[in-house]
Design an enzyme around this catalytic site. Structure first.
Site, PDB file in Angstrom:
ATOM      1  N   ILE A  54      -0.310 -11.445  19.714  1.00 16.92           N
ATOM      2  CA  ILE A  54      -1.034 -12.084  21.142  1.00 16.92           C
ATOM      3  C   ILE A  54      -2.383 -11.443  21.465  1.00 16.92           C
ATOM      4  O   ILE A  54      -2.255 -10.286  21.701  1.00 16.92           O
ATOM      5  CB  ILE A  54      -0.094 -12.432  22.223  1.00 16.92           C
ATOM      6  CG1 ILE A  54       1.079 -13.261  21.643  1.00 16.92           C
ATOM      7  CG2 ILE A  54      -0.855 -12.899  23.463  1.00 16.92           C
ATOM      8  CD1 ILE A  54       2.270 -13.433  22.595  1.00 16.92           C
ATOM      9  N   ASP A  55      -3.528 -12.134  21.517  1.00 19.79           N
ATOM     10  CA  ASP A  55      -4.547 -11.306  21.571  1.00 19.79           C
ATOM     11  C   ASP A  55      -4.783 -11.352  23.366  1.00 19.79           C
ATOM     12  O   ASP A  55      -4.182 -11.754  24.083  1.00 19.79           O
ATOM     13  CB  ASP A  55      -5.771 -12.160  21.132  1.00 19.79           C
ATOM     14  CG  ASP A  55      -6.055 -13.533  21.568  1.00 19.79           C
ATOM     15  OD1 ASP A  55      -5.475 -13.787  22.673  1.00 19.79           O
ATOM     16  OD2 ASP A  55      -6.833 -13.920  20.969  1.00 19.79           O
ATOM     17  N   SER A  56      -5.907 -10.538  23.781  1.00 15.20           N
ATOM     18  CA  SER A  56      -6.011 -10.358  25.243  1.00 15.20           C
ATOM     19  C   SER A  56      -6.113 -11.538  26.070  1.00 15.20           C
ATOM     20  O   SER A  56      -5.713 -11.651  27.179  1.00 15.20           O
ATOM     21  CB  SER A  56      -7.318  -9.237  25.328  1.00 15.20           C
ATOM     22  OG  SER A  56      -8.405  -9.746  24.780  1.00 15.20           O
TER      23      SER A  56
END
Lengths: 80, 420
Positions: free
Chosen positions: A38-40
């Site tokens: 999961i990206d920022s």
């Protein structure tokens, strides 16, 4: 007040909605970044939805500390 | 070998348009004389009725991007980025890179570039997110707002999807953006910078403010009672264009590279001409001087003579000012022999995608030897003085064809396609 099992289930629903990861994969030991990829940007969306769902505040400096799903469940349980 | 000797071939085509969700269905609908224009005063476009807009027609996509893009990716993309991805994936697979027959010889990522233009970009995202900021407030604004609204978004997402590391570019020249992307692609290939370019245009801006803005500029047709008859380029009774949405993408390659990997060649982009009017911010120069220069530069670049060009796929949007001016430019640059068609009669105006989709149609007209008809041409404007295909598609053995695209801002782009 939701218990830890309910929080985990609710969080898993949010992660599935935002990141498309099967809710069954979202367990307490999983790292958001390393295991769930999961990206920022998605983390911000997940945090906002979790705040609404559980009635908590997750400030940015706290969000950065929530490495695993279990960290998030514990934080929500303590602060709801 | 001089750079101009580097031949550029087209090996893949992709599109999603008001006529179909891919190239084949779009082309077949065009040949069948179908229109993509319809009424939009419905629940999905409730703003038409809420603002009592005088324009109640448009040409929306035939197939929603949600049919092919996974849900999670869909919500991270503005609609203009969605359509770019749909068209790019089709073109990429068509070129044999996506596991097709020529898929064994992949292109090095550093030798692959993307050029996808847009006229408006993520305007709908900008508006939606501003509503959230003004309403529920900052917390509800998506962290994806900027990547969704930025005009390089369609190009950047396609670059990510295909792993293109040879450069990602986004020409923005209003309704000429898609054609300018093809021109940039050809430049990159002829300069030897890359071996393959995925190029095109994408647009999805059918929303209240864009329609209202075009209404106030007096550019849209108000023929609400006859949607399919509303876009009528070259007809004496035309009253403006119809706003559409979609995307078109081509895979272009150095001919030698394509031959080495055994790719099927569908056409050849032989030349381009880019000029500017410096005349008026929206109105075209009525003499068509800048447009004629673009056409002339394009055929000179292609190394063909005016007499070789027997077909022009026109920009012709169905506005009163534009269509006749374009025919003056065609006559000035090429003479009175080319046979014209105006695909916007069926597609509506796809703005930043128009040049790319119509470039594909031009290429297919050469490959298939048939020119789609211009719809709704019942009384030719006397100012046209050229042969326009109407009624039925016309068979034609075309050696070279020009595709015109012009945009607000005085942008003129002409592409010359030749038989491979």
């Amino acid at each position: 007040m939701a218990d830890n099992t309910e929080i985990l289930a609710g969080l898993a629903e949010i992660v599935e909605e935002v990141a498309g990861i099967d809710a069954a994969e979202v367990s307490a030991d999983k790292s958001f970044v390393d295991d769930l990829d999961i990206d920022s940007l998605s983390m911000v969306e997940i945090a906002v939805q979790a705040e609404d769902k559980f009635g908590v505040k997750i400030p940015d400096d706290q969000l950065a500390e929530l490495k695993t799903v279990g960290d998030a469940v514990d934080y929500i349980a303590k602060n709801q | 070998m001089s750079t101009a000797d580097i031949e550029v071939v087209v090996t893949g085509l992709g599109a999603t348009t008001p006529l179909g969700g891919d190239v084949t269905s779009t082309w077949e609908a065009l040949l069948a004389g179908r229109s993509g224009v319809r009424r939009i005063d419905d629940d999905e476009h409730e703003w038409v009725t809420r603002h009592d807009l005088p324009v109640k027609i448009a040409s929306p996509l035939a197939v929603s991007p949600a049919e092919t893009i996974p849900r999670v990716q869909l919500r991270r993309l503005d609609r203009c980025e969605q359509v770019a991805l749909v068209a790019a994936k089709e073109a990429w697979a068509h070129a044999g890179f996506g596991g097709g027959s020529a898929g064994e010889v992949a292109v090095e990522p550093e030798r692959l570039a993307v050029v996808i233009g847009t006229g408006i970009g993520g305007a709908v995202t900008l508006l939606d997110q501003d509503d959230l900021l003004e309403g529920p407030g900052l917390r509800k604004v998506s962290p994806l707002t900027v990547p969704m609204l930025m005009p390089n978004g369609p190009a950047a997402w396609v670059g990510l999807e295909l792993g293109a590391r040879g450069g990602v570019h986004a020409p923005v020249s209003a309704c000429a953006s898609g054609a300018e992307a093809m021109a940039w692609a050809m430049r990159l290939l002829q300069a030897g910078e890359v071996d393959v370019v995925v190029a095109g245009g994408a647009e999805a801006c059918i929303t209240g403010i864009t329609v209202a803005g075009f209404v106030q500029a007096r550019t849209l047709s108000q023929r609400n009672d006859d949607p399919e008859g509303a876009s009528r380029p070259f007809d004496a009774h035309r009253d403006g264009f119809v706003l559409g949405e979609g995307a078109g993408v081509m895979v272009l390659e150095r001919a030698e590279f394509a031959a080495a990997r055994g790719a099927t060649v569908h056409g050849r982009l032989a030349g381009f001409g880019i000029t500017a009017d410096a005349y008026h911010i929206t109105g075209p120069d009525p003499e068509g001087t800048g447009q004629a220069r673009a056409i002339t530069r394009s055929i000179e670049h292609a190394g063909v003579s005016a007499s070789d060009v027997t077909h022009v796929n026109c920009h012709a949007t169905s506005t009163v000012a534009g269509d006749v001016g374009e025919t003056r430019a065609v006559r000035k640059a090429l003479g009175d022999h080319p046979v014209l068609t105006a695909p916007k009669s069926a597609l509506g105006h796809l703005v930043g995608a128009a040049g790319a989709v119509e470039g594909i149609i031009t290429l297919l007209s050469i490959r298939e030897g048939i020119i789609p008809a211009t719809l709704n041409l019942t009384e030719l404007d006397p100012g046209v003085e050229l042969d326009v295909v109407a009624g039925e598609p016309r068979k034609a053995d075309i050696t070279a064809a020009v595709n015109d695209s012009f945009g607000f801002g005085g942008h003129n782009v002409a592409l010359t396609f030749v038989k491979p």
